[in-house]
Design a protein around this motif. Structure first.
Motif, PDB file in Angstrom:
ATOM      1  N   GLU A  38       0.823  -1.209   0.000  1.00 24.01           N
ATOM      2  CA  GLU A  38       0.000   0.000   0.000  1.00 24.01           C
ATOM      3  C   GLU A  38       0.862   1.266   0.000  1.00 24.01           C
ATOM      4  N   ILE A  39       1.984   1.243   0.698  1.00 21.94           N
ATOM      5  CA  ILE A  39       2.877   2.400   0.687  1.00 21.94           C
ATOM      6  C   ILE A  39       3.509   2.547  -0.694  1.00 21.94           C
ATOM      7  N   TYR A  40       3.893   1.436  -1.283  1.00 22.10           N
ATOM      8  CA  TYR A  40       4.424   1.448  -2.655  1.00 22.10           C
ATOM      9  C   TYR A  40       3.386   2.039  -3.618  1.00 22.10           C
ATOM     10  N   ASP A  41       2.131   1.606  -3.502  1.00 26.60           N
ATOM     11  CA  ASP A  41       1.070   2.120  -4.379  1.00 26.60           C
ATOM     12  C   ASP A  41       0.902   3.632  -4.228  1.00 26.60           C
ATOM     13  N   PHE A  42       0.950   4.119  -2.995  1.00 26.06           N
ATOM     14  CA  PHE A  42       0.845   5.567  -2.776  1.00 26.06           C
ATOM     15  C   PHE A  42       2.001   6.290  -3.456  1.00 26.06           C
ATOM     16  N   GLN A  72      -9.367  -4.393  15.781  1.00 27.48           N
ATOM     17  CA  GLN A  72      -8.678  -5.669  15.603  1.00 27.48           C
ATOM     18  C   GLN A  72      -7.680  -5.971  16.723  1.00 27.48           C
ATOM     19  N   LYS A  73      -7.546  -5.041  17.655  1.00 31.90           N
ATOM     20  CA  LYS A  73      -6.656  -5.231  18.815  1.00 31.90           C
ATOM     21  C   LYS A  73      -5.245  -5.627  18.398  1.00 31.90           C
ATOM     22  N   GLY A  74      -4.788  -5.076  17.251  1.00 31.34           N
ATOM     23  CA  GLY A  74      -3.435  -5.332  16.782  1.00 31.34           C
ATOM     24  C   GLY A  74      -3.214  -6.697  16.158  1.00 31.34           C
ATOM     25  N   VAL A  75      -4.303  -7.405  15.854  1.00 33.10           N
ATOM     26  CA  VAL A  75      -4.203  -8.737  15.258  1.00 33.10           C
ATOM     27  C   VAL A  75      -4.613  -8.657  13.789  1.00 33.10           C
ATOM     28  N   LYS A  76      -3.688  -9.015  12.926  1.00 35.20           N
ATOM     29  CA  LYS A  76      -3.908  -8.956  11.485  1.00 35.20           C
ATOM     30  C   LYS A  76      -4.945  -9.994  11.054  1.00 35.20           C
ATOM     31  N   SER A  77      -5.855  -9.588  10.180  1.00 39.93           N
ATOM     32  CA  SER A  77      -6.829 -10.519   9.615  1.00 39.93           C
ATOM     33  C   SER A  77      -6.125 -11.499   8.678  1.00 39.93           C
ATOM     34  N   GLU A  78      -6.621 -12.697   8.639  1.00 37.16           N
ATOM     35  CA  GLU A  78      -6.076 -13.718   7.726  1.00 37.16           C
ATOM     36  C   GLU A  78      -6.858 -13.748   6.412  1.00 37.16           C
ATOM     37  N   GLN A  79      -7.946 -13.000   6.321  1.00 40.19           N
ATOM     38  CA  GLN A  79      -8.762 -12.944   5.108  1.00 40.19           C
ATOM     39  C   GLN A  79      -8.084 -12.079   4.054  1.00 40.19           C
ATOM     40  N   VAL A  80      -8.215 -12.472   2.796  1.00 40.11           N
ATOM     41  CA  VAL A  80      -7.733 -11.665   1.676  1.00 40.11           C
ATOM     42  C   VAL A  80      -8.790 -11.708   0.584  1.00 40.11           C
ATOM     43  N   THR A  81      -9.158 -10.542   0.085  1.00 46.00           N
ATOM     44  CA  THR A  81     -10.141 -10.447  -0.983  1.00 46.00           C
ATOM     45  C   THR A  81      -9.450  -9.990  -2.250  1.00 46.00           C
ATOM     46  N   SER A  82      -9.730 -10.676  -3.340  1.00 45.02           N
ATOM     47  CA  SER A  82      -9.112 -10.337  -4.622  1.00 45.02           C
ATOM     48  C   SER A  82      -9.982  -9.350  -5.388  1.00 45.02           C
ATOM     49  N   ALA A  83      -9.402  -8.731  -6.390  1.00 45.55           N
ATOM     50  CA  ALA A  83     -10.095  -7.706  -7.175  1.00 45.55           C
ATOM     51  C   ALA A  83     -11.350  -8.248  -7.838  1.00 45.55           C
ATOM     52  N   GLU A 113      -7.564  -6.374   4.462  1.00 51.06           N
ATOM     53  CA  GLU A 113      -7.886  -7.611   3.758  1.00 51.06           C
ATOM     54  C   GLU A 113      -7.832  -7.501   2.235  1.00 51.06           C
ATOM     55  N   MET A 114      -7.168  -6.499   1.713  1.00 49.95           N
ATOM     56  CA  MET A 114      -7.075  -6.325   0.266  1.00 49.95           C
ATOM     57  C   MET A 114      -5.927  -7.143  -0.308  1.00 49.95           C
ATOM     58  N   ALA A 115      -6.195  -7.816  -1.419  1.00 53.55           N
ATOM     59  CA  ALA A 115      -5.119  -8.469  -2.154  1.00 53.55           C
ATOM     60  C   ALA A 115      -4.206  -7.377  -2.701  1.00 53.55           C
ATOM     61  N   GLN A 116      -2.981  -7.744  -3.037  1.00 50.96           N
ATOM     62  CA  GLN A 116      -1.995  -6.748  -3.474  1.00 50.96           C
ATOM     63  C   GLN A 116      -2.413  -5.984  -4.718  1.00 50.96           C
ATOM     64  N   GLU A 117      -3.275  -6.560  -5.548  1.00 50.46           N
ATOM     65  CA  GLU A 117      -3.668  -5.861  -6.772  1.00 50.46           C
ATOM     66  C   GLU A 117      -4.755  -4.805  -6.550  1.00 50.46           C
ATOM     67  N   ILE A 118      -5.230  -4.682  -5.326  1.00 47.21           N
ATOM     68  CA  ILE A 118      -6.263  -3.687  -5.013  1.00 47.21           C
ATOM     69  C   ILE A 118      -5.615  -2.513  -4.283  1.00 47.21           C
ATOM     70  N   MET A 119      -6.004  -1.326  -4.677  1.00 53.54           N
ATOM     71  CA  MET A 119      -5.518  -0.115  -3.998  1.00 53.54           C
ATOM     72  C   MET A 119      -6.713   0.729  -3.573  1.00 53.54           C
ATOM     73  N   TYR A 120      -6.795   1.034  -2.285  1.00 49.85           N
ATOM     74  CA  TYR A 120      -7.770   2.030  -1.840  1.00 49.85           C
ATOM     75  C   TYR A 120      -7.162   3.389  -2.160  1.00 49.85           C
TER      76      TYR A 120
END
Length: 162
Positions: A38-42, A72-83, A113-120
């Protein structure tokens, strides 16, 4: 991790989010629920399109961090959604095109939970938000506050446009 440094690296021709951060920087990103991608995308969009600016990237990252730490109390989600799982770009909510897509992207951004190909805050998101006079970080916080109530988000969007 400095956004200015990432922009400089991109301008010098360095590509790929996996080359932009050392181990310590990656750990700092993980602590705030952010990813190298996400930082790279920005940085990439800032160089190629002039936006988002540093303040916008920081505010978006801050909204994500707040959600990560609070909900999320500092716990990363394991879900990933693709484009291909996102609503279509032409989908509408009460006649507002793009809104279903950006709502889902905002929810994914907040949860990390965004896959790498998605950018907010990609070009399409920026066009939508600019046309409604909404800052990308404000939209994230509205989506967070609205929960599952899309009518609240729609109302905010319609009122923002004026």
């Amino acid at each position: 991790p400095s956004m200015t440094k990432r922009i400089d690296l991109y301008k010098k021709g360095q590509r790929g989010s996996d080359t932009y951060f050392d181990r310590e920087e990656l750990a700092a990103l993980a602590e705030m629920g952010a990813s190298a991608q996400e930082i790279y995308d920005f940085a990439e969009d800032a160089v190629n399109h002039g936006e988002p600016d540093f303040a916008t990237a920081l505010l978006i990252t801050s909204a994500r961090r707040d959600y990560f730490m609070t909900i999320q109390k500092g716990v990363k989600s394991e879900q990933v959604t693709s484009a291909d799982q996102l609503p279509a770009k032409t989908d509408q909510l009460e006649g507002v095109e793009w809104l279903p897509r950006i709502i889902e992207k905002a929810r994914l951004k907040l949860r990390g939970e965004m896959a790498q190909e998605i950018m907010y805050c990609c070009g399409g998101d920026r066009r939508f938000l600019n046309s409604h006079r909404i800052h990308p970080a404000d939209f994230l916080r509205v989506v967070w506050a609205a929960g599952e109530d899309k009518a609240k988000i729609l109302n905010y969007v319609l009122k923002s446009k004026g």
